[in-house]
Design a protein around this motif. Structure first.
Motif, PDB file in Angstrom:
ATOM      1  N   PRO A   1       0.827  -1.206   0.000  1.00 53.73           N
ATOM      2  CA  PRO A   1       0.000   0.000   0.000  1.00 53.73           C
ATOM      3  C   PRO A   1       0.862   1.256   0.000  1.00 53.73           C
ATOM      4  O   PRO A   1       1.866   1.332   0.705  1.00 53.73           O
ATOM      5  CB  PRO A   1      -0.804  -0.125   1.293  1.00 53.73           C
ATOM      6  N   GLY A   2       0.470   2.221  -0.809  1.00 53.89           N
ATOM      7  CA  GLY A   2       1.243   3.439  -0.963  1.00 53.89           C
ATOM      8  C   GLY A   2       2.262   3.385  -2.077  1.00 53.89           C
ATOM      9  O   GLY A   2       2.835   4.422  -2.440  1.00 53.89           O
TER      10      GLY A   2
ATOM     11  N   SER B   1     -12.658   7.143  -7.397  1.00 56.19           N
ATOM     12  CA  SER B   1     -11.778   6.583  -6.383  1.00 56.19           C
ATOM     13  C   SER B   1     -10.303   6.563  -6.787  1.00 56.19           C
ATOM     14  O   SER B   1      -9.442   6.339  -5.939  1.00 56.19           O
ATOM     15  CB  SER B   1     -12.228   5.170  -6.006  1.00 56.19           C
TER      16      SER B   1
ATOM     17  N   ARG C   1      -4.620   9.888  -8.141  1.00 56.29           N
ATOM     18  CA  ARG C   1      -3.659   8.813  -7.911  1.00 56.29           C
ATOM     19  C   ARG C   1      -3.208   8.150  -9.206  1.00 56.29           C
ATOM     20  O   ARG C   1      -2.054   7.743  -9.324  1.00 56.29           O
ATOM     21  CB  ARG C   1      -4.254   7.750  -6.987  1.00 56.29           C
TER      22      ARG C   1
ATOM     23  N   ASN D   1       0.237   5.787  -5.027  1.00 56.98           N
ATOM     24  CA  ASN D   1      -0.481   5.651  -3.756  1.00 56.98           C
ATOM     25  C   ASN D   1      -1.507   4.526  -3.826  1.00 56.98           C
ATOM     26  O   ASN D   1      -2.675   4.696  -3.481  1.00 56.98           O
ATOM     27  CB  ASN D   1      -1.148   6.976  -3.385  1.00 56.98           C
TER      28      ASN D   1
ATOM     29  N   LYS E   1      -3.785   1.329  -3.156  1.00 59.54           N
ATOM     30  CA  LYS E   1      -4.533   0.877  -2.003  1.00 59.54           C
ATOM     31  C   LYS E   1      -4.944  -0.576  -2.200  1.00 59.54           C
ATOM     32  O   LYS E   1      -5.063  -1.034  -3.329  1.00 59.54           O
ATOM     33  CB  LYS E   1      -5.778   1.744  -1.816  1.00 59.54           C
ATOM     34  N   PRO E   2      -5.180  -1.306  -1.111  1.00 59.73           N
ATOM     35  CA  PRO E   2      -5.604  -2.702  -1.256  1.00 59.73           C
ATOM     36  C   PRO E   2      -6.826  -2.866  -2.153  1.00 59.73           C
ATOM     37  O   PRO E   2      -6.916  -3.864  -2.873  1.00 59.73           O
ATOM     38  CB  PRO E   2      -5.909  -3.126   0.185  1.00 59.73           C
ATOM     39  N   GLU E   3      -7.738  -1.910  -2.132  1.00 60.68           N
ATOM     40  CA  GLU E   3      -8.918  -2.001  -2.962  1.00 60.68           C
ATOM     41  C   GLU E   3      -8.638  -1.822  -4.452  1.00 60.68           C
ATOM     42  O   GLU E   3      -9.526  -2.013  -5.282  1.00 60.68           O
ATOM     43  CB  GLU E   3      -9.997  -1.004  -2.509  1.00 60.68           C
ATOM     44  N   ASP E   4      -7.397  -1.464  -4.799  1.00 61.78           N
ATOM     45  CA  ASP E   4      -6.998  -1.409  -6.196  1.00 61.78           C
ATOM     46  C   ASP E   4      -6.598  -2.778  -6.736  1.00 61.78           C
ATOM     47  O   ASP E   4      -6.341  -2.908  -7.939  1.00 61.78           O
ATOM     48  CB  ASP E   4      -5.825  -0.445  -6.389  1.00 61.78           C
TER      49      ASP E   4
ATOM     50  N   VAL F   1      -2.151  -5.336  -4.310  1.00 65.34           N
ATOM     51  CA  VAL F   1      -1.693  -4.352  -3.332  1.00 65.34           C
ATOM     52  C   VAL F   1      -1.936  -4.946  -1.950  1.00 65.34           C
ATOM     53  O   VAL F   1      -3.077  -5.101  -1.519  1.00 65.34           O
ATOM     54  CB  VAL F   1      -2.428  -3.019  -3.484  1.00 65.34           C
TER      55      VAL F   1
ATOM     56  N   SER G   1       0.028  -5.727   2.173  1.00 61.65           N
ATOM     57  CA  SER G   1       1.126  -5.636   3.122  1.00 61.65           C
ATOM     58  C   SER G   1       1.761  -6.997   3.369  1.00 61.65           C
ATOM     59  O   SER G   1       2.815  -7.094   3.967  1.00 61.65           O
ATOM     60  CB  SER G   1       0.635  -5.081   4.459  1.00 61.65           C
TER      61      SER G   1
END
Length: 123
Positions: A14-15, A63, A67, A85, A87-90, A121, A123
């Motif tokens: 993420p990020g 959304s 980005r 940037n 995100k997990p939802e990507d 995406v 961690s």
């Protein structure tokens, strides 16, 4: 035949950032609007962004605004999606898609798409 080949996906935290590419062939790339769409695990197709044939008209899913950046290099028959940037939802399979017009009339009415490239995406 129309061919759209995506590349550039992968696993990112993420990020993080990724740049996707779509190499087009079998048609006059500069004559057609293009888009990126995605499919998250267990979900349907979601439109992400589109760009007209000259690259002068661009639209984004709310959304991803601020980005993601869609662009194209007509000399290279290539469409790009710069993703920052993340995100997990990507997380999704990302596809490039061709519209049958120079401009996008209806965002879901593309007529060809590629095999996709996986973006994860996590961690």
């Amino acid at each position: 035949e129309v061919q759209l080949v995506e590349s550039g996906g992968g696993l990112v935290q993420p990020g993080g950032s990724l740049t996707l590419s779509c190499k087009a062939s079998g048609f006059t790339f500069s004559n057609y609007a293009m888009s990126w769409v995605r499919q998250a695990p267990g979900k349907g197709i979601e439109w992400v962004s589109d760009i007209n044939n000259y690259g002068t008209s661009i639209n984004y899913l709310d959304s991803v605004k601020g980005r993601f950046t869609i662009s194209r290099d007509n000399a290279k028959n290539t469409l790009y999606l710069q993703m920052n940037n993340l995100k997990p939802e990507d997380t999704a399979v990302y596809y490039c898609a061709k519209y049958p017009w120079e401009y996008v009339k209806y965002k879901n009415d593309y007529d060809y798409w590629g095999q996709g490239t996986q973006v994860t995406v996590s961690s």
